[in-house]
Design a protein around this motif. Sequence first.
Motif, PDB file in Angstrom:
ATOM      1  N   SER A  22      -3.814  -6.502  -3.465  1.00 25.70           N
ATOM      2  CA  SER A  22      -2.405  -6.482  -3.868  1.00 25.70           C
ATOM      3  C   SER A  22      -1.499  -6.310  -2.659  1.00 25.70           C
ATOM      4  CB  SER A  22      -2.141  -5.364  -4.879  1.00 25.70           C
ATOM      5  OG  SER A  22      -2.113  -4.110  -4.239  1.00 25.70           O
ATOM      6  N   LEU A  23      -0.318  -6.873  -2.769  1.00 24.05           N
ATOM      7  CA  LEU A  23       0.680  -6.698  -1.727  1.00 24.05           C
ATOM      8  C   LEU A  23       1.064  -5.232  -1.593  1.00 24.05           C
ATOM      9  CD1 LEU A  23       3.085  -9.721  -2.250  1.00 24.05           C
ATOM     10  CD2 LEU A  23       1.703  -9.237  -0.242  1.00 24.05           C
ATOM     11  N   LYS A  24       1.122  -4.520  -2.718  1.00 26.17           N
ATOM     12  CA  LYS A  24       1.470  -3.098  -2.664  1.00 26.17           C
ATOM     13  C   LYS A  24       0.465  -2.330  -1.815  1.00 26.17           C
ATOM     14  CE  LYS A  24       3.878  -2.807  -7.052  1.00 26.17           C
ATOM     15  NZ  LYS A  24       3.853  -2.330  -8.421  1.00 26.17           N
ATOM     16  N   TYR A  25      -0.821  -2.648  -1.970  1.00 22.85           N
ATOM     17  CA  TYR A  25      -1.859  -1.969  -1.193  1.00 22.85           C
ATOM     18  C   TYR A  25      -1.698  -2.275   0.292  1.00 22.85           C
ATOM     19  CZ  TYR A  25      -6.404  -0.894   0.816  1.00 22.85           C
ATOM     20  OH  TYR A  25      -7.399  -0.411   1.627  1.00 22.85           O
ATOM     21  N   VAL A  26      -1.504  -3.551   0.633  1.00 25.94           N
ATOM     22  CA  VAL A  26      -1.356  -3.941   2.038  1.00 25.94           C
ATOM     23  C   VAL A  26      -0.112  -3.279   2.624  1.00 25.94           C
ATOM     24  CG1 VAL A  26      -0.941  -5.894   3.591  1.00 25.94           C
ATOM     25  CG2 VAL A  26      -2.627  -6.094   1.757  1.00 25.94           C
ATOM     26  N   ASN A  27       0.998  -3.307   1.888  1.00 27.07           N
ATOM     27  CA  ASN A  27       2.227  -2.671   2.372  1.00 27.07           C
ATOM     28  C   ASN A  27       2.042  -1.166   2.539  1.00 27.07           C
ATOM     29  OD1 ASN A  27       3.677  -5.053   2.585  1.00 27.07           O
ATOM     30  ND2 ASN A  27       4.544  -4.873   0.542  1.00 27.07           N
ATOM     31  N   TYR A  28       1.330  -0.546   1.609  1.00 24.20           N
ATOM     32  CA  TYR A  28       1.056   0.892   1.706  1.00 24.20           C
ATOM     33  C   TYR A  28       0.274   1.204   2.982  1.00 24.20           C
ATOM     34  CZ  TYR A  28      -1.435   5.264   0.917  1.00 24.20           C
ATOM     35  OH  TYR A  28      -1.993   6.512   1.068  1.00 24.20           O
ATOM     36  N   LYS A  29      -0.802   0.432   3.232  1.00 25.00           N
ATOM     37  CA  LYS A  29      -1.631   0.666   4.411  1.00 25.00           C
ATOM     38  C   LYS A  29      -0.846   0.406   5.702  1.00 25.00           C
ATOM     39  CE  LYS A  29      -5.568   1.796   3.904  1.00 25.00           C
ATOM     40  NZ  LYS A  29      -5.985   3.198   3.955  1.00 25.00           N
ATOM     41  N   LEU A  30      -0.033  -0.646   5.711  1.00 24.93           N
ATOM     42  CA  LEU A  30       0.772  -0.931   6.896  1.00 24.93           C
ATOM     43  C   LEU A  30       1.828   0.146   7.116  1.00 24.93           C
ATOM     44  CD1 LEU A  30       1.208  -4.785   6.661  1.00 24.93           C
ATOM     45  CD2 LEU A  30       0.004  -3.528   8.431  1.00 24.93           C
ATOM     46  N   ARG A  31       2.497   0.578   6.038  1.00 28.40           N
ATOM     47  CA  ARG A  31       3.516   1.627   6.146  1.00 28.40           C
ATOM     48  C   ARG A  31       2.898   2.905   6.700  1.00 28.40           C
ATOM     49  NH1 ARG A  31       5.146   1.270   1.397  1.00 28.40           N
ATOM     50  NH2 ARG A  31       6.787  -0.242   1.766  1.00 28.40           N
ATOM     51  N   GLU A  32       1.685   3.205   6.254  1.00 28.52           N
ATOM     52  CA  GLU A  32       0.954   4.382   6.741  1.00 28.52           C
ATOM     53  C   GLU A  32       0.699   4.265   8.250  1.00 28.52           C
ATOM     54  OE1 GLU A  32      -3.349   4.882   5.549  1.00 28.52           O
ATOM     55  OE2 GLU A  32      -2.413   6.353   4.221  1.00 28.52           O
ATOM     56  N   ARG A  33       0.268   3.098   8.694  1.00 30.95           N
ATOM     57  CA  ARG A  33      -0.014   2.887  10.119  1.00 30.95           C
ATOM     58  C   ARG A  33       1.262   2.873  10.942  1.00 30.95           C
ATOM     59  NH1 ARG A  33      -3.660  -1.165  11.811  1.00 30.95           N
ATOM     60  NH2 ARG A  33      -3.552   0.083  13.678  1.00 30.95           N
ATOM     61  N   ILE A  34       2.360   2.369  10.369  1.00 31.20           N
ATOM     62  CA  ILE A  34       3.650   2.392  11.064  1.00 31.20           C
ATOM     63  C   ILE A  34       4.112   3.836  11.217  1.00 31.20           C
ATOM     64  CG2 ILE A  34       6.102   1.793  10.847  1.00 31.20           C
ATOM     65  CD1 ILE A  34       5.101  -0.861   9.484  1.00 31.20           C
ATOM     66  N   SER A  35       3.981   4.629  10.147  1.00 31.34           N
ATOM     67  CA  SER A  35       4.372   6.044  10.193  1.00 31.34           C
ATOM     68  C   SER A  35       3.561   6.834  11.210  1.00 31.34           C
ATOM     69  CB  SER A  35       4.201   6.690   8.816  1.00 31.34           C
ATOM     70  OG  SER A  35       5.082   6.119   7.892  1.00 31.34           O
ATOM     71  N   ASN A  36       2.275   6.495  11.352  1.00 28.81           N
ATOM     72  CA  ASN A  36       1.400   7.173  12.316  1.00 28.81           C
ATOM     73  C   ASN A  36       1.634   6.722  13.749  1.00 28.81           C
ATOM     74  OD1 ASN A  36       0.163   8.574  10.256  1.00 28.81           O
ATOM     75  ND2 ASN A  36      -1.550   7.169  10.098  1.00 28.81           N
ATOM     76  N   GLY A  37       2.420   5.660  13.910  1.00 35.75           N
ATOM     77  CA  GLY A  37       2.672   5.140  15.243  1.00 35.75           C
ATOM     78  C   GLY A  37       1.614   4.170  15.743  1.00 35.75           C
ATOM     79  N   ASP A  38       0.659   3.796  14.862  1.00 41.19           N
ATOM     80  CA  ASP A  38      -0.382   2.833  15.235  1.00 41.19           C
ATOM     81  C   ASP A  38       0.189   1.421  15.398  1.00 41.19           C
ATOM     82  OD1 ASP A  38      -2.333   4.816  15.062  1.00 41.19           O
ATOM     83  OD2 ASP A  38      -2.702   4.407  12.946  1.00 41.19           O
TER      84      ASP A  38
END
Length: 108
Positions: A22-38
């Motif tokens: 799902s797009l929601k899952y991909v966006n969630y994982k990307l948002r998490e990595r953006i928040s972590n600074g990855d």
Amino acid sequence: MVHFSLAKYNCLKKLGTGKNISLKYVNYKLRERISNGDIICRTLPLHDENQWEKSVRDYFRLLEELFYFQRAGKDLYRMIQVIPWPSHVEEAKLWDIDIHDTLINNSG
């Protein structure tokens, strides 16, 4: 610009044929990595700051047009063909040419 091909975190590379994502899952994982600074998203002049989500949607639509994905619901896609992950720059260039040719052939 968001790049999916960091092998350790690549949720599409791990996805098998016939499996859904799902797009929601991909966006969630990307948002998490953006928040972590990855991942650092650059804001282009005259564009909104959160343009990356639109880029992800566009990327999924492109994969659908190239017959790698099939829409399985409003937010859900099914992989119908394995995405060829290039192992070096020359392979990536050839894949870009194939994508370009496929899009041109499908547009007419």
